[in-house]
Design an enzyme around this catalytic site. Structure first.
Site, PDB file in Angstrom:
ATOM      1  N   ASP A   1      42.860  54.420  36.654  1.00 14.06           N
ATOM      2  CA  ASP A   1      42.757  52.548  36.483  1.00 14.06           C
ATOM      3  C   ASP A   1      43.083  52.184  37.544  1.00 14.06           C
ATOM      4  O   ASP A   1      42.882  51.170  37.776  1.00 14.06           O
ATOM      5  CB  ASP A   1      44.103  52.637  35.436  1.00 14.06           C
ATOM      6  CG  ASP A   1      43.537  52.814  33.984  1.00 14.06           C
ATOM      7  OD1 ASP A   1      43.739  54.172  33.618  1.00 14.06           O
ATOM      8  OD2 ASP A   1      43.090  52.025  33.456  1.00 14.06           O
TER       9      ASP A   1
ATOM     10  N   ASN B   1      46.572  56.783  35.909  1.00 16.39           N
ATOM     11  CA  ASN B   1      45.735  57.065  34.849  1.00 16.39           C
ATOM     12  C   ASN B   1      46.685  57.261  33.661  1.00 16.39           C
ATOM     13  O   ASN B   1      47.838  57.139  33.556  1.00 16.39           O
ATOM     14  CB  ASN B   1      44.847  58.352  35.141  1.00 16.39           C
ATOM     15  CG  ASN B   1      43.656  58.437  34.000  1.00 16.39           C
ATOM     16  OD1 ASN B   1      42.825  57.385  33.821  1.00 16.39           O
ATOM     17  ND2 ASN B   1      43.646  59.405  33.521  1.00 16.39           N
TER      18      ASN B   1
HETATM   19  O1  MRU Z   1      44.977  52.600  27.854  1.00 15.00           O
HETATM   20  P1  MRU Z   1      43.646  52.843  28.151  1.00 15.00           P
HETATM   21  O2  MRU Z   1      42.790  53.563  27.019  1.00 15.00           O
HETATM   22  O3  MRU Z   1      42.749  51.672  28.594  1.00 15.00           O
HETATM   23  O4  MRU Z   1      43.655  53.893  29.315  1.00 15.00           O
HETATM   24  C1  MRU Z   1      42.249  54.255  29.709  1.00 15.00           C
HETATM   25  C2  MRU Z   1      42.473  55.378  30.795  1.00 15.00           C
HETATM   26  O5  MRU Z   1      43.502  55.811  31.051  1.00 15.00           O
HETATM   27  C3  MRU Z   1      41.231  56.009  31.397  1.00 15.00           C
HETATM   28  O6  MRU Z   1      41.284  57.096  31.911  1.00 15.00           O
HETATM   29  C4  MRU Z   1      40.803  55.098  32.695  1.00 15.00           C
HETATM   30  O7  MRU Z   1      40.838  53.728  32.280  1.00 15.00           O
HETATM   31  C5  MRU Z   1      39.532  55.399  33.320  1.00 15.00           C
HETATM   32  S1  MRU Z   1      38.313  55.004  32.553  1.00 15.00           S
HETATM   33  C6  MRU Z   1      36.859  55.223  33.083  1.00 15.00           C
END
Ligand code: MRU
Length: 354
Positions: A246, A256
């Site tokens: 993220d 992440n």
């Molecule tokens: O809370 P989320 O579902 O938005 O979290 C998403 C993640 O942690 C993903 O692994 C990250 O955004 C990478 S997406 C290519």
């Protein structure tokens, strides 16, 4: 099972609205959510109807197009349109704090609007430019994911088994995926890859979304409880762990989904490579280390509930950080659209993501 086109349109602009696949309903149902105002789009982001760092960025880009158009309907003066636009930009920025792609896209379209206003361009011309830019953000994301997938797949031998966490697939991006994009690229290169997907408590992005998309693409996938990762690594059944990110700090620390850091520790313990796959829009040079990354704290009820049903006694506490930070020394390599980058990340990342 319904097969979708690949890469499929996770977020699109249609008939003056932001349209997204409602990820809260998958895999039971494929339904599209139409957001015709900023409040409904912010709600979709907060509820994780659209989620995953790059997909949030793409949605925010189209959100600013929506904002400009709505402001144009209500105001004649450029200054008033811009004021309303900046207010919406702040509202979008307040939805989720960790994924830097959100701020990256908001700044990209925000700066463009400011620049065109300074040049005295007419409002409808600015609207057209913003839409073109939002579409470019989407197209670039697909291209970056394809490219990092191609670089990353070279790390995988034929018949490899990859363990992944959360969902870093097409659904989390403009349609192709980062960590799961590496698996798609390996398949496109003729390799047979199987995937172990952590279910990813509390919102089950791995069980619901990663499993669904891999199955859609005919890739063998096995879902495990998050707590089974240690056992499957110990049994030697995993060739590589690959996750998305993220936000990646200048020193390579990577935020992440919560549960990624323990996976990295486990991979290290068992001598399995731990890779992070991410495009440049996930890099934040302004964060020197992972300590500078804001971690989203979500409603503890997400922990108390399992699939909509209360699972804990009323009155007990709950703690629900949405992300954790994996320290750079546990990351074997970072897979980028420019190639596979290795430590020391302070130097190697600065070279590829200026
Ligand atoms: O809370 P989320 O579902 O938005 O979290 C998403 C993640 O942690 C993903 O692994 C990250 O955004 C990478 S997406 C290519």
């Amino acid at each position: 099972m319904t097969a979708l086109p690949f890469p499929f349109p996770v977020v699109t602009w249609d008939d003056q609205e932001v349209v997204l696949i409602d990820q809260t309903l998958l895999p039971e149902r494929i339904a599209w959510r139409r957001c015709g105002n900023i409040t409904s789009l912010c709600q979709a982001i907060c509820e994780l109807a659209v989620r995953g760092a790059p997909a949030i960025g793409v949605a925010a880009g189209f959100g600013l197009v929506l904002s400009w158009r709505l402001a144009m309907e209500k105001n004649n003066q450029l200054a008033d349109i811009l004021a309303r636009f900046q207010k919406d930009r702040k509202q979008l920025a307040a939805t989720r704090p960790t994924a830097v792609n959100l701020f990256w896209a908001l700044n990209r379209l925000g700066s463009l609007a400011e620049q065109l206003v300074d040049q005295g361009k007419p409002a409808d011309e600015i609207a057209a430019n913003l839409l073109a830019e939002a579409r470019t953000v989407l197209d670039e994301d697909v291209a970056m994911c394809r490219s990092l997938g191609m670089h990353g797949q070279k790390l995988l031998p034929d018949f490899a088994t990859v363990l992944t966490h959360c969902n870093a697939g097409g659904l989390a991006t403009g349609g192709y995926g980062t960590a799961v994009g590496v698996v798609f690229a390996a398949k496109e290169s003729g390799k047979t890859i199987s995937v172990i997907a952590d279910e990813t408590r509390p919102l089950l992005q791995g069980a619901r979304l990663t499993a669904w998309e891999l199955q859609n693409q005919g890739i063998e996938v096995t879902v495990i409880c998050d707590s089974a990762a240690a056992s499957i690594l110990r049994l030697g059944k995993v060739d590589a762990v690959i996750t998305g990110a993220d936000r990646i700090a200048a020193n390579g620390d990577a935020a992440n989904k919560i549960g990624t850091y323990p996976l990295a520790v486990l991979a290290n313990r068992h001598g399995v490579p731990f890779y992070v796959a991410a495009p440049g829009s996930t890099f934040d040079a302004a964060c020197a280390t992972g300590d500078d990354i804001t971690i989203e704290l979500r409603d503890p009820n997400e922990v108390h509930e399992f699939h909509g049903r209360r699972a804990t006694p009323e009155g007990v506490g709950g703690w629900n950080p949405a992300f954790d930070v994996t320290p750079n020394d546990l990351i074997t390599a970072i897979i980028t659209e420019h190639g596979v980058v290795r430590p020391p990340y302070g130097e190697s990342l600065a070279k590829v993501w200026k």
